[in-house]
Design a protein around this motif. Structure first.
Motif, PDB file in Angstrom:
ATOM      1  N   GLU A 231      -1.295   3.503 -21.548  1.00 42.00           N
ATOM      2  CA  GLU A 231      -0.723   2.243 -22.026  1.00 42.00           C
ATOM      3  C   GLU A 231      -0.053   1.482 -20.889  1.00 42.00           C
ATOM      4  O   GLU A 231      -0.139   0.248 -20.812  1.00 42.00           O
ATOM      5  N   VAL A 232       0.628   2.209 -20.029  1.00 44.88           N
ATOM      6  CA  VAL A 232       1.287   1.570 -18.890  1.00 44.88           C
ATOM      7  C   VAL A 232       0.252   0.906 -17.986  1.00 44.88           C
ATOM      8  O   VAL A 232       0.418  -0.246 -17.561  1.00 44.88           O
ATOM      9  N   ILE A 233      -0.821   1.609 -17.679  1.00 45.34           N
ATOM     10  CA  ILE A 233      -1.864   1.051 -16.816  1.00 45.34           C
ATOM     11  C   ILE A 233      -2.462  -0.210 -17.443  1.00 45.34           C
ATOM     12  O   ILE A 233      -2.690  -1.218 -16.763  1.00 45.34           O
ATOM     13  N   ALA A 234      -2.682  -0.167 -18.752  1.00 52.28           N
ATOM     14  CA  ALA A 234      -3.225  -1.342 -19.436  1.00 52.28           C
ATOM     15  C   ALA A 234      -2.267  -2.521 -19.349  1.00 52.28           C
ATOM     16  O   ALA A 234      -2.685  -3.676 -19.170  1.00 52.28           O
ATOM     17  N   GLU A 235      -0.974  -2.247 -19.440  1.00 57.74           N
ATOM     18  CA  GLU A 235       0.026  -3.313 -19.357  1.00 57.74           C
ATOM     19  C   GLU A 235       0.087  -3.897 -17.946  1.00 57.74           C
ATOM     20  O   GLU A 235       0.239  -5.124 -17.777  1.00 57.74           O
ATOM     21  N   VAL A 236      -0.043  -3.055 -16.931  1.00 59.82           N
ATOM     22  CA  VAL A 236      -0.069  -3.572 -15.561  1.00 59.82           C
ATOM     23  C   VAL A 236      -1.262  -4.507 -15.382  1.00 59.82           C
ATOM     24  O   VAL A 236      -1.137  -5.601 -14.812  1.00 59.82           O
ATOM     25  N   ARG A 237      -2.417  -4.106 -15.896  1.00 59.08           N
ATOM     26  CA  ARG A 237      -3.610  -4.958 -15.785  1.00 59.08           C
ATOM     27  C   ARG A 237      -3.412  -6.262 -16.550  1.00 59.08           C
ATOM     28  O   ARG A 237      -3.831  -7.338 -16.088  1.00 59.08           O
ATOM     29  N   ARG A 238      -2.759  -6.185 -17.706  1.00 60.67           N
ATOM     30  CA  ARG A 238      -2.513  -7.406 -18.477  1.00 60.67           C
ATOM     31  C   ARG A 238      -1.623  -8.364 -17.689  1.00 60.67           C
ATOM     32  O   ARG A 238      -1.871  -9.579 -17.642  1.00 60.67           O
ATOM     33  N   ARG A 239      -0.590  -7.831 -17.057  1.00 58.73           N
ATOM     34  CA  ARG A 239       0.318  -8.675 -16.283  1.00 58.73           C
ATOM     35  C   ARG A 239      -0.368  -9.293 -15.068  1.00 58.73           C
ATOM     36  O   ARG A 239      -0.004 -10.388 -14.633  1.00 58.73           O
ATOM     37  N   ALA A 240      -1.335  -8.588 -14.522  1.00 57.92           N
ATOM     38  CA  ALA A 240      -2.054  -9.118 -13.366  1.00 57.92           C
ATOM     39  C   ALA A 240      -2.980 -10.263 -13.744  1.00 57.92           C
ATOM     40  O   ALA A 240      -3.347 -11.078 -12.879  1.00 57.92           O
ATOM     41  N   SER A 241      -3.389 -10.334 -14.990  1.00 61.77           N
ATOM     42  CA  SER A 241      -4.227 -11.434 -15.491  1.00 61.77           C
ATOM     43  C   SER A 241      -5.472 -11.661 -14.645  1.00 61.77           C
ATOM     44  O   SER A 241      -5.834 -12.793 -14.332  1.00 61.77           O
ATOM     45  N   GLY A 242      -6.116 -10.563 -14.262  1.00 57.25           N
ATOM     46  CA  GLY A 242      -7.348 -10.678 -13.504  1.00 57.25           C
ATOM     47  C   GLY A 242      -7.171 -10.808 -12.009  1.00 57.25           C
ATOM     48  O   GLY A 242      -8.163 -10.776 -11.257  1.00 57.25           O
ATOM     49  N   ARG A 243      -5.953 -10.952 -11.529  1.00 55.82           N
ATOM     50  CA  ARG A 243      -5.716 -11.035 -10.093  1.00 55.82           C
ATOM     51  C   ARG A 243      -5.886  -9.647  -9.469  1.00 55.82           C
ATOM     52  O   ARG A 243      -5.539  -8.637 -10.081  1.00 55.82           O
ATOM     53  N   PRO A 244      -6.352  -9.579  -8.240  1.00 59.43           N
ATOM     54  CA  PRO A 244      -6.503  -8.269  -7.592  1.00 59.43           C
ATOM     55  C   PRO A 244      -5.183  -7.667  -7.146  1.00 59.43           C
ATOM     56  O   PRO A 244      -5.098  -6.459  -6.914  1.00 59.43           O
ATOM     57  N   VAL A 245      -4.149  -8.510  -7.016  1.00 59.61           N
ATOM     58  CA  VAL A 245      -2.836  -8.046  -6.573  1.00 59.61           C
ATOM     59  C   VAL A 245      -1.774  -8.613  -7.512  1.00 59.61           C
ATOM     60  O   VAL A 245      -1.780  -9.814  -7.809  1.00 59.61           O
ATOM     61  N   LEU A 246      -0.869  -7.747  -7.969  1.00 57.80           N
ATOM     62  CA  LEU A 246       0.249  -8.172  -8.803  1.00 57.80           C
ATOM     63  C   LEU A 246       1.509  -8.174  -7.947  1.00 57.80           C
ATOM     64  O   LEU A 246       1.965  -7.113  -7.516  1.00 57.80           O
ATOM     65  N   PRO A 247       2.100  -9.347  -7.674  1.00 53.77           N
ATOM     66  CA  PRO A 247       3.331  -9.378  -6.886  1.00 53.77           C
ATOM     67  C   PRO A 247       4.533  -8.993  -7.752  1.00 53.77           C
ATOM     68  O   PRO A 247       4.675  -9.463  -8.879  1.00 53.77           O
ATOM     69  N   ILE A 248       5.384  -8.130  -7.215  1.00 54.10           N
ATOM     70  CA  ILE A 248       6.594  -7.702  -7.917  1.00 54.10           C
ATOM     71  C   ILE A 248       7.786  -8.157  -7.082  1.00 54.10           C
ATOM     72  O   ILE A 248       8.090  -7.565  -6.041  1.00 54.10           O
ATOM     73  N   ALA A 249       8.446  -9.211  -7.517  1.00 54.76           N
ATOM     74  CA  ALA A 249       9.583  -9.747  -6.770  1.00 54.76           C
ATOM     75  C   ALA A 249      10.725  -8.738  -6.801  1.00 54.76           C
ATOM     76  O   ALA A 249      11.160  -8.301  -7.880  1.00 54.76           O
ATOM     77  N   SER A 250      11.225  -8.364  -5.630  1.00 56.38           N
ATOM     78  CA  SER A 250      12.240  -7.322  -5.517  1.00 56.38           C
ATOM     79  C   SER A 250      13.363  -7.833  -4.619  1.00 56.38           C
ATOM     80  O   SER A 250      13.126  -8.238  -3.484  1.00 56.38           O
ATOM     81  N   THR A 251      14.591  -7.789  -5.132  1.00 51.73           N
ATOM     82  CA  THR A 251      15.733  -8.354  -4.415  1.00 51.73           C
ATOM     83  C   THR A 251      16.651  -7.254  -3.909  1.00 51.73           C
ATOM     84  O   THR A 251      17.040  -6.350  -4.644  1.00 51.73           O
ATOM     85  N   ALA A 252      16.981  -7.352  -2.629  1.00 52.98           N
ATOM     86  CA  ALA A 252      17.929  -6.440  -1.993  1.00 52.98           C
ATOM     87  C   ALA A 252      19.156  -7.224  -1.554  1.00 52.98           C
ATOM     88  O   ALA A 252      19.114  -8.446  -1.371  1.00 52.98           O
ATOM     89  N   LEU A 253      20.262  -6.519  -1.383  1.00 48.01           N
ATOM     90  CA  LEU A 253      21.435  -7.051  -0.711  1.00 48.01           C
ATOM     91  C   LEU A 253      21.474  -6.433   0.691  1.00 48.01           C
ATOM     92  O   LEU A 253      21.359  -5.219   0.836  1.00 48.01           O
ATOM     93  N   VAL A 254      21.626  -7.278   1.687  1.00 50.18           N
ATOM     94  CA  VAL A 254      21.768  -6.799   3.073  1.00 50.18           C
ATOM     95  C   VAL A 254      23.164  -7.188   3.555  1.00 50.18           C
ATOM     96  O   VAL A 254      23.498  -8.370   3.642  1.00 50.18           O
ATOM     97  N   ALA A 255      23.961  -6.159   3.833  1.00 55.00           N
ATOM     98  CA  ALA A 255      25.352  -6.372   4.241  1.00 55.00           C
ATOM     99  C   ALA A 255      25.517  -5.999   5.710  1.00 55.00           C
ATOM    100  O   ALA A 255      25.087  -4.938   6.147  1.00 55.00           O
TER     101      ALA A 255
END
Length: 259
Positions: A231-255
């Motif tokens: 189910e997880v794999i299917a959801e990842v594919r759904r979120r990608a909407s046919g794109r070959p790469v799914l970008p996952i925006a990830s925020t860090a704090l740099v101090a």
């Protein structure tokens, strides 16, 4: 002992980490380095160095670098790069076997946040930083980043009745600028300058052919049964909407803080 507190867990994951996490964290390491001018005579310490995203980048400036980690396999991956100005040592970041005030710049890129006693880790960083030197800490926001962030979101959507993976206490505690600045001051640093750095983790959909390699470091994956993983794999594919790469925006704090 939780997996992320066990050096044998990281030993087993070192090659996978080098392949999947290292290229991603390297961008944040370079963002941290851009905020700290280094010279050939600079003495640099990388605490909980992993496979060396920060240490190797710092070495390319010509600085003299010591990379430490409690995982022998992680340290071995750094040593294998063979850079003449990088030394490596297996060492617990909560009890650094190093003299006081020995380094011009001390970094921990997503390392100290994993320590059971993360306050002690910060204090040890400050102890070995020379007066006037800098300490640099990169932390994730409370829900993590990259595939960990994605899996947490998907698990919450698909299986809301299941408790998600518990994040390290240090990640939770240092996940806002105000709390990070406070803890750095408590550790012995001052004048912390903290910036958000957001980058996309490019999840290649082709990697779903081997999902255990892609997701295997996350309890949000390993705790699922085969049907739930499908189910997880299917959801990842759904979120990608046919794109070959799914970008996952990830925020860090740099101090960056002064000693």
């Amino acid at each position: 002992m939780r997996n992320f507190e066990d050096p044998t867990h990281w030993d087993a994951a070192a090659r996978r980490y080098e392949k999947t996490a290292h290229p991603f964290t390297q961008g944040y390491a370079e963002a941290a380095l851009a905020r700290v001018p280094l010279a050939r005579e600079s003495r640099v310490l990388d605490v909980a160095a992993g496979t060396g995203a920060l240490a190797l980048a710092a070495a390319r400036t010509g600085a003299q670098v010591l990379a430490t980690d409690f995982s022998p396999a992680m340290v071995a991956r750094i040593a294998a790069a063979g850079l003449p100005n990088v030394d490596t040592r297996v060492m617990d970041g909560q009890a650094l076997d190093l003299p006081d005030a020995a380094f011009d710049a001390v970094f921990s890129i997503f390392g100290v946040i994993m320590f059971p006693d993360w306050r002690r880790g910060l204090a040890e960083m400050a102890r070995v930083t020379r007066p006037g030197g800098v300490g640099v800490v990169a932390t994730w926001q409370a829900r993590g980043a990259a595939t960990f962030l994605l899996l947490g979101q998907i698990r919450e959507k698909l299986f809301p009745e299941k408790a998600g993976a518990t994040m390290p206490e240090g990640m939770e505690a240092l996940s806002t600028p105000q709390r990070l600045a406070h803890e750095l001051a408590t550790a012995g640093y001052r004048d912390a300058q903290i910036e958000e750095v957001t980058r996309d983790f490019p999840l290649d959909l082709a990697a779903l052919a081997d999902p255990d390699t892609l997701f295997g470091m996350s309890p949000n994956w390993t705790s699922l049964d085969a049907a739930e993983r499908a189910e997880v794999i299917a959801e990842v594919r759904r979120r990608a909407s046919g794109r070959p790469v799914l970008p996952i925006a990830s925020t860090a704090l740099v101090a960056v803080a002064r000693r």
